[in-house]
Design an enzyme around this catalytic site. Sequence first.
Site, PDB file in Angstrom:
ATOM      1  N   LYS A  82      -6.078  -6.990   2.385  1.00 54.58           N
ATOM      2  CA  LYS A  82      -4.881  -6.546   3.101  1.00 54.58           C
ATOM      3  C   LYS A  82      -5.373  -5.546   4.139  1.00 54.58           C
ATOM      4  CE  LYS A  82      -1.835  -3.900   3.685  1.00 54.58           C
ATOM      5  NZ  LYS A  82      -1.633  -3.210   4.984  1.00 54.58           N
ATOM      6  N   GLU A  89     -12.099   5.111  -1.920  1.00 52.65           N
ATOM      7  CA  GLU A  89     -12.716   5.990  -0.915  1.00 52.65           C
ATOM      8  C   GLU A  89     -11.563   6.630  -0.141  1.00 52.65           C
ATOM      9  OE1 GLU A  89     -16.697   3.228  -0.505  1.00 52.65           O
ATOM     10  OE2 GLU A  89     -15.498   3.612   1.271  1.00 52.65           O
ATOM     11  N   CYS A 124     -13.543   9.369   8.176  1.00 54.74           N
ATOM     12  CA  CYS A 124     -13.341  10.107   6.929  1.00 54.74           C
ATOM     13  C   CYS A 124     -14.443  11.126   6.699  1.00 54.74           C
ATOM     14  CB  CYS A 124     -13.277   9.140   5.765  1.00 54.74           C
ATOM     15  SG  CYS A 124     -14.793   8.194   5.581  1.00 54.74           S
ATOM     16  N   GLU A 150      -6.305  17.591   5.548  1.00 55.88           N
ATOM     17  CA  GLU A 150      -6.944  16.579   6.401  1.00 55.88           C
ATOM     18  C   GLU A 150      -6.000  16.236   7.555  1.00 55.88           C
ATOM     19  OE1 GLU A 150      -7.112  12.366   5.270  1.00 55.88           O
ATOM     20  OE2 GLU A 150      -9.243  12.408   5.741  1.00 55.88           O
TER      21      GLU A 150
END
Length: 486
Positions: free
Chosen positions: A178, A254, A288, A390
């Site tokens: 996906k 992750e 990331c 973040e």
Amino acid sequence: MRVIDHFIDGEYTSSLSGRQFEKRSPVDNSLVARISEGGQPEVEAAVAAARRALTGEWGRLTLDQRVDLLYGVANEITRRFDDFVAAEMADTGQPQHVMKHAFIPRGAANFKVFADVIRNVANESFQTPTPDGRGALNYTLRVPKGVIGVVCPWNAPFLLMTWKVGPALACGNTVVVKPSEETPLTAALLGEVMNAVGVPRGVYNVVNGFGPDSAGAFLTAHPGVDAITFTGETRTGEVIMQAAAKGMRDVSFELGGKNAAIVFADADFDAAVDGVFRSCFLNSGQVCLGTERVYVERPLFERFVQALKVRAESVKYGRPEDHATTYGPLISHEHRRKVLGYYQRAVEEGATVVTGGGVPDMPADLADGAWVQPTIWTGLPETAAVVREEIFGPCCHIRPFDSEAEVTALANDNEYGLSTTIWTQDLARAHRMAAAIQVGITWVNAWFLRDLRTAFGGSKQSGIGREGGVHSLEFYTELRNVCVKL
Ligand code: NAD
Ligand code: 6OD
């Protein structure tokens, strides 16, 4: 207008509902393609195809045949290199040099490396003593886990998808991918590669759609999916983990990061500035592993801030195809709203804006793109939202420090634990700190320097599990022990 369909059982198919959504360019908001929007029926069809393939032609291949096919996939990606570069640029708007030299080559490498890993891995065996003296032989068989659900983000779509599809297939699994609704193009193109190379139908499937109440949620809740590998936000990971609990399915995650770069006064100054600049602003900060917290030893602080400012102000905005472009837009207007919200918050919290902080003036043909300025702040406490949370944008806060102990504590004072970079000539100190900082990956005098055989993943809220090299095999296979009385 171009339409991007699902790829199920070796064929491109539209949705039963006929529903589509728009993919717009981050560069100028023009319509790139219409995307077939998947729902429960498409997920059902893809999972069923993937299950059939497990026991069909794919399941009967020898290891060597499977490995040859994966090498074939890698070579075909390389042959279609320009198509992948163009697709990824259309999806993300990021400059072509990043695609050509980093993200697309990794797609091919992700298949080759795991083909090599699976060919060379040895299984354990034990000679076990028994009371009658004849002994027993214990050995393990490594078997595929089954159908793997692969849920992907938008920031480096092809690299991150193949980083999971490569090892999953190397281990003999089948996959239902996906892709992010923001970046469906390269996942679709990979279907052509699979067919060209002769990967059996049903091994690689793609269902497009959204997350909650859409393809992502249906896939992760599907009982026919044996394990789920996910890259994305930590909060999404929590939702997927709940879905995976039903049926005791394994997960590999992750997730997000709030990574620190630590620059000591003895560092090679130019290398440190260059490395921190890349780690803050490559891919417009949407990495990331990127840096959003910079700690600089006090004697170097002012000089370092000025040098990073000069670099941040030297980026060349532009279209990804233009060779002069070094800096692209954010992925979408929605993400830009989030990032600009943090830019505003930093000012409210009392930041000194060293550079940036807003939207650049763009020429008329690019004015509708999702552009933001690279941004540097100083002067905030560690409690400020932009220092703790973040942002996933091209920005960082820089703070001075006075000692190794202080900066180690600062680096560790965050709920995330993905990566750190340490810039110093004192390698004894670097080793000490690498052991003390609670992250999955520490780079010393480097950033995003990857060897795909190494363990990759995050500590704390940055992930669950490790992938890379043999560590990927731990997730994508199961061991069966066989005990033979001799
Ligand atoms: P996201 O979590 O919003 O979306 C990722 C994927 O999950 C998308 O395909 C989305 O459609 C799907 N999804 C969303 N809700 C879902 C649900 N309820 N059920 C199933 N699927 C769902 O993340 P993003 O915005 O696409 O990516 C950015 C994030 O990814 C950042 O937090 C970044 O740090 C993280 N990331 C981490 C790594 C790593 O290696 N640790 C790498 C890249 C990105
Ligand atoms: O290099 C990799 O394998 C990897 N997973 C990189 C992640 C980058 C995040 O944006």
